[in-house]
Design a protein around this motif. Structure first.
Motif, short mmCIF file in Angstrom:
data_model
loop_
_atom_site.label_atom_id
_atom_site.label_comp_id
_atom_site.label_asym_id
_atom_site.label_seq_id
_atom_site.Cartn_x
_atom_site.Cartn_y
_atom_site.Cartn_z
N UNK A 276 0.85 -1.19 0.00
CA UNK A 276 0.00 0.00 0.00
C UNK A 276 0.89 1.23 0.00
N UNK A 277 0.57 2.18 -0.88
CA UNK A 277 1.25 3.46 -0.89
C UNK A 277 2.66 3.39 -1.44
N UNK A 278 3.41 4.44 -1.14
CA UNK A 278 3.08 5.52 -0.21
C UNK A 278 1.98 6.42 -0.75
N UNK A 279 1.17 6.93 0.19
CA UNK A 279 0.04 7.76 -0.17
C UNK A 279 -0.15 8.84 0.89
N UNK A 280 -0.56 10.02 0.45
CA UNK A 280 -0.93 11.09 1.39
C UNK A 280 -2.38 10.87 1.77
N UNK A 281 -2.60 10.50 3.03
CA UNK A 281 -3.94 10.16 3.51
C UNK A 281 -4.74 11.42 3.82
N UNK A 282 -6.08 11.35 3.73
CA UNK A 282 -6.92 12.52 3.98
C UNK A 282 -6.84 13.06 5.41
N UNK A 283 -6.36 12.25 6.36
CA UNK A 283 -6.27 12.72 7.76
C UNK A 283 -4.90 13.30 8.08
N UNK A 284 -4.05 13.48 7.07
CA UNK A 284 -2.84 14.26 7.26
C UNK A 284 -1.54 13.50 7.42
N UNK A 285 -1.51 12.22 7.13
CA UNK A 285 -0.25 11.48 7.19
C UNK A 285 0.09 10.93 5.81
N UNK A 286 1.37 10.71 5.59
CA UNK A 286 1.84 9.99 4.40
C UNK A 286 2.19 8.60 4.90
N UNK A 287 1.56 7.58 4.35
CA UNK A 287 1.71 6.24 4.89
C UNK A 287 1.97 5.22 3.79
N UNK B 140 2.70 -4.43 8.10
CA UNK B 140 3.01 -3.28 8.93
C UNK B 140 2.82 -2.02 8.13
N UNK B 141 2.27 -0.99 8.76
CA UNK B 141 2.13 0.31 8.13
C UNK B 141 3.12 1.24 8.79
N UNK B 142 3.79 2.05 7.97
CA UNK B 142 4.74 3.03 8.48
C UNK B 142 4.29 4.42 8.10
N UNK B 143 4.59 5.39 8.97
CA UNK B 143 4.33 6.78 8.67
C UNK B 143 5.42 7.61 9.32
N UNK B 144 5.71 8.79 8.76
CA UNK B 144 6.78 9.62 9.33
C UNK B 144 6.34 10.35 10.58
N UNK B 145 7.31 10.67 11.44
CA UNK B 145 7.02 11.43 12.65
C UNK B 145 6.64 12.86 12.28
N UNK B 146 6.05 13.56 13.22
CA UNK B 146 5.72 14.95 13.00
C UNK B 146 4.27 15.22 13.33
#
Length: 125
Positions: free
Chosen positions: A89-100, A111-117
């Protein structure tokens, strides 16, 4: 690459039912609620344990076994590809504000990963 947090995800058709057990019984606080996923966390503890209960992984994706917060998603994806892990899956910019992005584990999980911030609506527990 730095792992900042790992969150266990528990698949369920009704995430809201977790409140009675994890919220009421153990005193975990609802840290994030998107309807399809609710995350409970201990208060005022750095690296506090978290559990998420989800009917989907967001944007219609399957619920991942783990959500892993990292400092550099691109580096993780490069390492995953180099090691032969399938990016599912992805990477994709999700509608709730994360890139996952999600990748398959060799044991059959995901496993799903997303950047900190700062992540609108995602909470920093």
């Amino acid at each position: 690459m730095i792992v900042k947090r790992i969150v266990a995800n528990i698949a369920t058709a009704e995430p809201g039912l977790a409140q009675a057990f994890y919220g009421d019984l153990f005193g975990l606080t609802l840290a994030m609620d998107h309807g399809w996923i609710q995350t409970y966390a201990a208060e005022a503890v750095s690296g506090a344990p978290q559990l998420s209960f989800a009917s989907e992984g967001g944007s219609g994706a399957p619920v991942p076994d783990l959500s892993i917060e990292v400092d550099d998603l691109d580096a993780v994806l490069d390492r995953a590809r180099a090691a032969g892990h399938a990016i599912t899956y992805g990477p994709v910019d999700e509608p709730w504000g994360v890139r996952a992005s999600s990748c398959a584990t060799r044991s059959g999980g995901s496993s799903t990963c997303w950047p900190i911030g700062p992540e609108p609506g995602c909470g920093e527990a």
